[in-house]
Design an enzyme around this catalytic site. Structure first.
Site, mmCIF file in Angstrom:
data_model
loop_
_atom_site.group_PDB
_atom_site.id
_atom_site.type_symbol
_atom_site.label_atom_id
_atom_site.label_comp_id
_atom_site.label_asym_id
_atom_site.label_seq_id
_atom_site.Cartn_x
_atom_site.Cartn_y
_atom_site.Cartn_z
ATOM 1 C CG HIS A 127 -112.156 -54.318 -46.460
ATOM 2 N ND1 HIS A 127 -111.918 -54.786 -47.729
ATOM 3 C CD2 HIS A 127 -112.731 -53.103 -46.616
ATOM 4 C CE1 HIS A 127 -112.342 -53.909 -48.617
ATOM 5 N NE2 HIS A 127 -112.832 -52.874 -47.978
ATOM 6 C CG MET A 175 -118.811 -49.582 -50.235
ATOM 7 S SD MET A 175 -119.209 -48.472 -51.585
ATOM 8 C CE MET A 175 -117.687 -48.445 -52.490
ATOM 9 C CD GLU A 201 -103.597 -43.503 -40.951
ATOM 10 O OE1 GLU A 201 -102.560 -43.894 -41.551
ATOM 11 O OE2 GLU A 201 -103.584 -42.969 -39.832
ATOM 12 C CB ALA A 240 -114.763 -56.435 -53.028
ATOM 13 C CG MET A 263 -103.789 -54.558 -49.869
ATOM 14 S SD MET A 263 -104.181 -56.023 -48.932
ATOM 15 C CE MET A 263 -102.576 -56.799 -48.948
ATOM 16 C CB SER A 264 -107.811 -50.367 -53.503
ATOM 17 O OG SER A 264 -109.003 -49.991 -54.170
ATOM 18 C CB SER A 265 -112.524 -53.368 -53.491
ATOM 19 O OG SER A 265 -112.592 -53.544 -52.091
ATOM 20 N NE ARG A 266 -113.858 -47.804 -57.492
ATOM 21 C CZ ARG A 266 -114.496 -47.116 -56.532
ATOM 22 N NH1 ARG A 266 -113.844 -46.709 -55.458
ATOM 23 N NH2 ARG A 266 -115.775 -46.832 -56.646
#
Ligand code: PAF
Length: 286
Positions: A42, A35, A153, A37, A189-192
């Site tokens: 990614h 999605m 994962e 970001a 790691m996360s876009s949020r």
């Protein structure tokens, strides 16, 4: 096209034309659904795609079908220019960036309702979520027709749901699960993560510490319900305002695990830090 540029297609017709040319030339194709970001997580999926295939397509589509009305669809980070540059630098070949109207045209009326791996955990708190994810992933797969699709994962239940869908519907591709990429302190790691304040960011790593600690306890023979309950209490003590779940599940089927069975298991958690909902998971015995 320069090292910072990559081809972008906006319609299924254009996407299919590009992929058809690659296929004619004998190239294999990997798809990395995102999605946007983009962060290092990614990009690690794109790198795995490049290791396995001649061509890598990244889809960038903030999928309205997986957000409930009260969720962050409007505020979800959108950084398209930056994403294009990062994907190009990683050696990616094509960005598939449909509009919502291209993905869900007027009259669209078909949704996939996954069961099995979609039961419980995220579904208990986001009942709409996996139907939206499965529907868009099925479309991304049939639009692109890749040999492989890469999933992190980090979203472990999503990975299991997509694997099950591909198996159940005989979709002609292989799903590749890739390890979670973590910040130096261990936060996944996360876009949020961009939503976290400085002080929340310091607290956030507790979710990784808790799932790791529950995994260690279960590996050491601790009673599972007690270990999960202690994990939830540790998250609350660290400053998480609400704990949705801390659970141990079969690593493949995601069925509940009440006692050690010798089968691979996974510890999963979701909890709220201020306005941000974080999820994480680790393997038992990792
Ligand atoms: O994990 C995500 O970013 C999304 O759920 C996905 C798989 C791209 C589907 O919209």
């Amino acid at each position: 096209m320069g090292a910072d540029q990559v081809q972008v297609v906006r319609t299924t017709k254009e996407l299919r034309a590009v992929v058809k040319d690659w296929r004619r030339a004998g190239d294999s194709v990997a798809l990395v659904p995102t999605m946007g970001a983009l962060h290092a997580g990614h990009l690690s999926l794109a790198e795995e795609g490049l290791r396995r295939c001649d061509r890598v397509v990244m889809s960038i589509f903030v999928n309205p079908a997986q957000f409930a009305a009260n969720e962050d669809l409007d505020s979800y980070p959108r950084t398209f220019e930056d994403d294009m540059r990062k994907f190009a630098q990683a050696g990616g070949h094509l960005i598939w960036a449909p509009t919502a109207g291209e993905m869900y045209p007027e009259g669209f009326a078909t949704r996939i309702q996954p069961q099995g791996a979609a039961t419980g955990l995220e579904t208990d708190f986001r009942p709409h979520f996996f139907s939206g994810v499965a529907t868009v992933c099925c479309k991304l797969f049939t639009q692109t027709l890749p040999d492989f699709a890469m999933f992190g994962e980090k979203d472990y239940q999503q990975l299991c749901v997509v694997r099950q869908m591909v198996r159940d519907l005989d979709l002609p591709l292989e799903i590749v699960g890739c390890p979670t990429i973590r910040e130096p302190d261990g936060l996944a790691m996360s876009s949020r993560n961009a939503y976290l304040s400085d002080s929340e960011r310091k607290t956030a790593v507790a979710i990784y510490n808790v799932v790791s600690e529950v995994a260690r306890k279960v590996e050491g023979g601790a009673e599972i319900t007690a270990a999960c309950r202690a994990g939830a209490a540790d998250l609350a003590a660290a400053g998480f305002r609400e704990v949705d779940y801390v659970a141990v599940r079969d690593a493949e089927t995601l069925e509940e695990v009440r006692a050690a069975s010798g089968r691979p298991a996974r510890v999963l958690a979701a909890a709220w830090l201020g306005k941000t909902r974080l999820i994480d998971n680790v393997a038992v015995g990792s």
